[in-house]
Design a protein around this motif. Structure first.
Motif, PDB file in Angstrom:
ATOM      1  N   LEU A 183     -13.594   7.080   1.204  1.00 42.32           N
ATOM      2  CA  LEU A 183     -12.240   7.616   1.342  1.00 42.32           C
ATOM      3  C   LEU A 183     -11.387   6.722   2.237  1.00 42.32           C
ATOM      4  O   LEU A 183     -10.215   6.457   1.932  1.00 42.32           O
ATOM      5  N   SER A 184     -11.977   6.243   3.330  1.00 40.20           N
ATOM      6  CA  SER A 184     -11.230   5.380   4.249  1.00 40.20           C
ATOM      7  C   SER A 184     -10.823   4.078   3.568  1.00 40.20           C
ATOM      8  O   SER A 184      -9.679   3.612   3.728  1.00 40.20           O
ATOM      9  N   TYR A 185     -11.737   3.497   2.811  1.00 40.31           N
ATOM     10  CA  TYR A 185     -11.432   2.237   2.127  1.00 40.31           C
ATOM     11  C   TYR A 185     -10.275   2.419   1.147  1.00 40.31           C
ATOM     12  O   TYR A 185      -9.314   1.638   1.143  1.00 40.31           O
ATOM     13  N   ASN A 186     -10.357   3.447   0.314  1.00 40.86           N
ATOM     14  CA  ASN A 186      -9.305   3.651  -0.681  1.00 40.86           C
ATOM     15  C   ASN A 186      -7.966   3.978  -0.040  1.00 40.86           C
ATOM     16  O   ASN A 186      -6.906   3.631  -0.583  1.00 40.86           O
ATOM     17  N   ASN A 187      -7.982   4.627   1.121  1.00 43.47           N
ATOM     18  CA  ASN A 187      -6.728   4.938   1.804  1.00 43.47           C
ATOM     19  C   ASN A 187      -6.043   3.700   2.372  1.00 43.47           C
ATOM     20  O   ASN A 187      -4.845   3.738   2.683  1.00 43.47           O
ATOM     21  N   LYS A 188      -6.760   2.611   2.519  1.00 46.50           N
ATOM     22  CA  LYS A 188      -6.168   1.372   3.028  1.00 46.50           C
ATOM     23  C   LYS A 188      -5.435   0.586   1.949  1.00 46.50           C
ATOM     24  O   LYS A 188      -4.683  -0.352   2.266  1.00 46.50           O
ATOM     25  N   LEU A 189      -5.651   0.920   0.692  1.00 42.83           N
ATOM     26  CA  LEU A 189      -5.042   0.169  -0.403  1.00 42.83           C
ATOM     27  C   LEU A 189      -3.563   0.517  -0.510  1.00 42.83           C
ATOM     28  O   LEU A 189      -3.195   1.682  -0.686  1.00 42.83           O
ATOM     29  N   ARG A 190      -2.708  -0.508  -0.411  1.00 43.73           N
ATOM     30  CA  ARG A 190      -1.266  -0.319  -0.482  1.00 43.73           C
ATOM     31  C   ARG A 190      -0.652  -1.450  -1.302  1.00 43.73           C
ATOM     32  O   ARG A 190      -1.049  -2.609  -1.187  1.00 43.73           O
ATOM     33  N   GLU A 233      -0.995   0.258  -6.899  1.00 47.26           N
ATOM     34  CA  GLU A 233      -0.708   0.210  -8.329  1.00 47.26           C
ATOM     35  C   GLU A 233      -1.926  -0.355  -9.036  1.00 47.26           C
ATOM     36  O   GLU A 233      -2.416  -1.417  -8.685  1.00 47.26           O
ATOM     37  N   ARG A 234      -2.422   0.346 -10.026  1.00 44.45           N
ATOM     38  CA  ARG A 234      -3.610  -0.129 -10.730  1.00 44.45           C
ATOM     39  C   ARG A 234      -3.707   0.482 -12.119  1.00 44.45           C
ATOM     40  O   ARG A 234      -2.835   1.264 -12.527  1.00 44.45           O
ATOM     41  N   ASN A 235      -4.757   0.145 -12.842  1.00 46.95           N
ATOM     42  CA  ASN A 235      -4.968   0.702 -14.184  1.00 46.95           C
ATOM     43  C   ASN A 235      -6.172   1.627 -14.247  1.00 46.95           C
ATOM     44  O   ASN A 235      -6.377   2.302 -15.250  1.00 46.95           O
ATOM     45  N   THR A 236      -6.984   1.660 -13.180  1.00 45.80           N
ATOM     46  CA  THR A 236      -8.174   2.507 -13.127  1.00 45.80           C
ATOM     47  C   THR A 236      -8.250   3.125 -11.741  1.00 45.80           C
ATOM     48  O   THR A 236      -8.278   2.409 -10.743  1.00 45.80           O
ATOM     49  N   VAL A 237      -8.286   4.457 -11.689  1.00 45.64           N
ATOM     50  CA  VAL A 237      -8.307   5.156 -10.406  1.00 45.64           C
ATOM     51  C   VAL A 237      -9.617   5.914 -10.268  1.00 45.64           C
ATOM     52  O   VAL A 237     -10.072   6.565 -11.208  1.00 45.64           O
ATOM     53  N   GLY A 238     -10.202   5.828  -9.081  1.00 42.28           N
ATOM     54  CA  GLY A 238     -11.398   6.601  -8.798  1.00 42.28           C
ATOM     55  C   GLY A 238     -11.012   7.972  -8.258  1.00 42.28           C
ATOM     56  O   GLY A 238     -10.508   8.086  -7.141  1.00 42.28           O
TER      57      GLY A 238
END
Length: 592
Positions: free
Chosen positions: A337-344, A458-463
């Motif tokens: 969760l922490s890793y994905n929250n850093k994606l901007r 912004e992406r094409n595949t979300v976990g």
């Protein structure tokens, strides 16, 4: 690389509906045409003390990397020599108004039958970075996959320090047995297929597995230099942690979209996703393991063994034993969760994050029907106690119809039907913004207030997080039929999938409404006349016959050329059809 295009697909039809779209502009002056030949063929491969024939492209496992620049046109002729029907998906490419090149079998094309060919023809518009391609039928992407590297336009720098070198890193899975037989056995028993026997890095499991000393990928680096790793998770069913012993990584891109850079000692990547990282070779010269293993935070069986490759400094002997990195624990939900929250998103003037600010929920209204429900037919506590009750799930081919250029918000909710689980959802034909995620049930009254509408990833595949939800937004500006599915191959096969039908925009609709079947008669006559002038009447008559039934297509020349299965008229066809047809230019064949 192709020296000349090959024959096309025979007489394939688009299965759900015939997609009829047209290009609306020409390539920029500096754009090039890149041509590739993909031969789908069996090759005997040995891993983990076991040898077996696998389906490959050009005898390579993983398959060849496709290189192009932003703005290029790419032609990939796929010839199927394997015993299975085949289609290839160019994962993450937006395919503007070009659905027939997207690749999912039985969605926008019939598969390529044994002995036949199909030319995938697409332009790379407004994208640069790392994507990938893979088989999109059965479980054949277990071995049929490879990377796509899209370089920026000439003289356009990266928005991060220029690396001294780069390396494609592709994760996969390996089964001792024939994968298709494994799937059949599982289906026959009503159970998930047996898990893989190993994960791989660039097709190799690494020296922690038996018989694998020679099946270990090594990347040579020089001390003091910086490297760009283009990482792809091509695994069928596993989210993966990745780390390099003793080295931090700087994340600079996800799914071919630049991000605000941040440093991490490990990363999480779901099936279908790509991540670019910068790594500095700034440690004592030696040999360091790059390692990958699954993330699974629920009690579901998974291949939890660690695959390795070697980050090797130059001039260090191979007798030096590498050190292992400290990967997160397999059930480390907090790290995930922490890793994905850093994606901007980078969100700069050159690379803005154009988040749709006004969104409406889908009003999902055949072979198919456009009445896919816009809300679950039966509401329940989605992430509460495990639910085993019969929800009377219906089976059908029901799609969601979306008005052109509308802005759409879609909330993807995990459920505790038998068990909660993370789901990587992939949308064909679009990128989307992940405006929010959370644990538990989505609350439409409270959660939207927490959305990130400034710089969401912004992406094409979300976990979708385990026992949680993800909210995405996108603008439906790409007409066509676009597949939307969980990228765990197991779940796709079980039915966790649908598709969106994006209506034509005003230009497309006006054009389609103003033309009728005389259109083809007129153009077949024009083509016939040009061919006749070349003096090859055998080809002329054959082509005239073909043009009477091909339907509206992006390029009449391409369609006719592709139908010529014996390749006998290729030179004539190139002469006549080496021009792009622009239907918005007063029905003329125009040079590009």
């Amino acid at each position: 690389m192709l020296n000349q295009p090959s024959s096309f697909w025979g007489k394939s039809l688009l299965v759900f509906c015939i997609l009829l779209f047209f290009p609306v502009g020409s390539l920029e002056v500096e754009a090039a045409t890149k041509k590739y030949q993909f031969n789908v063929e069996l090759k005997n491969v040995s891993r983990l003390c076991h040898a077996k024939p696998i389906v490959t492209v050009n005898g390579m496992y993983p398959g060849p990397t496709v290189y192009a620049r932003e703005g290029d046109r790419v032609l990939i002729n796929v010839t199927n020599h394997a015993q299975y029907n085949m289609s290839i998906h160019w994962h993450g490419l937006k395919q503007y108004a070009n659905g027939w090149a997207d690749g999912p079998a039985y969605i926008t094309q019939c598969p390529i039958m044994t002995g036949n060919s199909y030319v995938y023809d697409f332009n790379i518009t407004g994208q640069r970075g790392t994507l990938w391609w893979h088989a999109h039928i059965l479980w054949l992407r277990a071995t049929v996959y490879g990377a796509i590297v899209i370089l920026p336009k000439q003289a356009t720098p990266f928005p991060f320090p220029r690396p001294d070198g780069e390396q494609v890193i592709v994760f996969g899975e390996w089964w001792h047995a024939d994968v298709e037989e494994v799937v059949k056995q599982g289906n026959a028993l009503g159970l998930p297929p047996n898990m893989s026997d190993a994960h791989t890095i660039n097709g190799k499991p690494g020296p922690l597995f038996p018989c694998s000393e020679k099946h270990t990928f090594a990347m040579e680096v020089e001390q003091g230099k910086k490297y760009l790793l283009r990482i792809v998770n091509a695994a069928l069913n596993d989210e993966l942690f990745f780390a390099i012993a003793g080295h931090n990584m700087t994340v600079v891109e996800i799914d071919a979209v630049y991000t605000k850079p941040f440093s991490t000692n490990a990363l999480l990547i779901a099936p279908g996703q790509t991540t670019n990282v910068l790594v500095s070779a700034n440690q004592a010269p030696g040999r360091y393991f790059m390692a990958v293993r699954p993330f699974q935070d629920v009690p579901i069986p998974v291949d939890n063994k660690t695959a390795t490759a070697i980050f090797q400094y130059k001039n260090i002997p191979t007798t030096v034993i590498p050190t292992l990195p400290h990967l997160p624990l397999p059930n480390d939900t907090a790290f995930a969760l922490s890793y994905n929250n850093k994606l901007r998103s980078l969100n700069t003037p050159n690379f803005p994050a154009n988040v749709p600010l006004k969104a409406h929920y889908l009003n999902m209204k055949g072979v198919f029907n456009t009445d896919f429900p816009d809300k679950p037919p039966m509401a329940f506590n989605y992430t509460g106690a495990p639910l085993t009750a019969n929800l009377f799930t219906t089976k059908g081919t029901r799609l969601s119809k979306i008005a052109f250029n509308s802005t759409v918000e879609l909330v993807i909710q995990d459920t505790n039907l038998l068990s909660v689980e993370s789901h990587p959802f992939h949308l064909h034909g679009f990128n989307f913004f992940v405006v929010g995620t959370g644990i538990g049930n989505f609350d439409p009254a409270k959660d939207p207030a927490k959305y990130n509408l400034v710089d969401p990833p912004e992406r094409n595949t979300v976990g979708v997080p385990t026992g949680g939800w993800a909210a995405i937004r996108f603008r439906a500006d790409n007409p066509g039929v676009w597949f939307f599915h969980c990228h765990l191959e197991l779940h796709t096969g079980w039915g966790l999938k649908t598709a969106f039908v994006v209506e034509d925009g005003p230009v497309f609709k006006q054009y389609n409404d103003s033309h009728n079947h005389l259109f083809f008669y007129e153009y077949s006559n024009k083509i016939w006349t040009e061919m006749k002038n070349l003096g090859n009447m055998a080809c002329t008559n054959a082509i005239r016959s073909i043009t009477s039934c091909i339907g509206r297509v992006q390029s009449i020349g391409d369609a006719i050329f592709m139908q010529d299965s014996n390749f006998s008229c290729s030179d004539e066809m190139h002469t006549v059809f080496g021009r792009a047809w622009n239907p918005l230019a007063d029905d003329t064949l125009t040079d590009t």
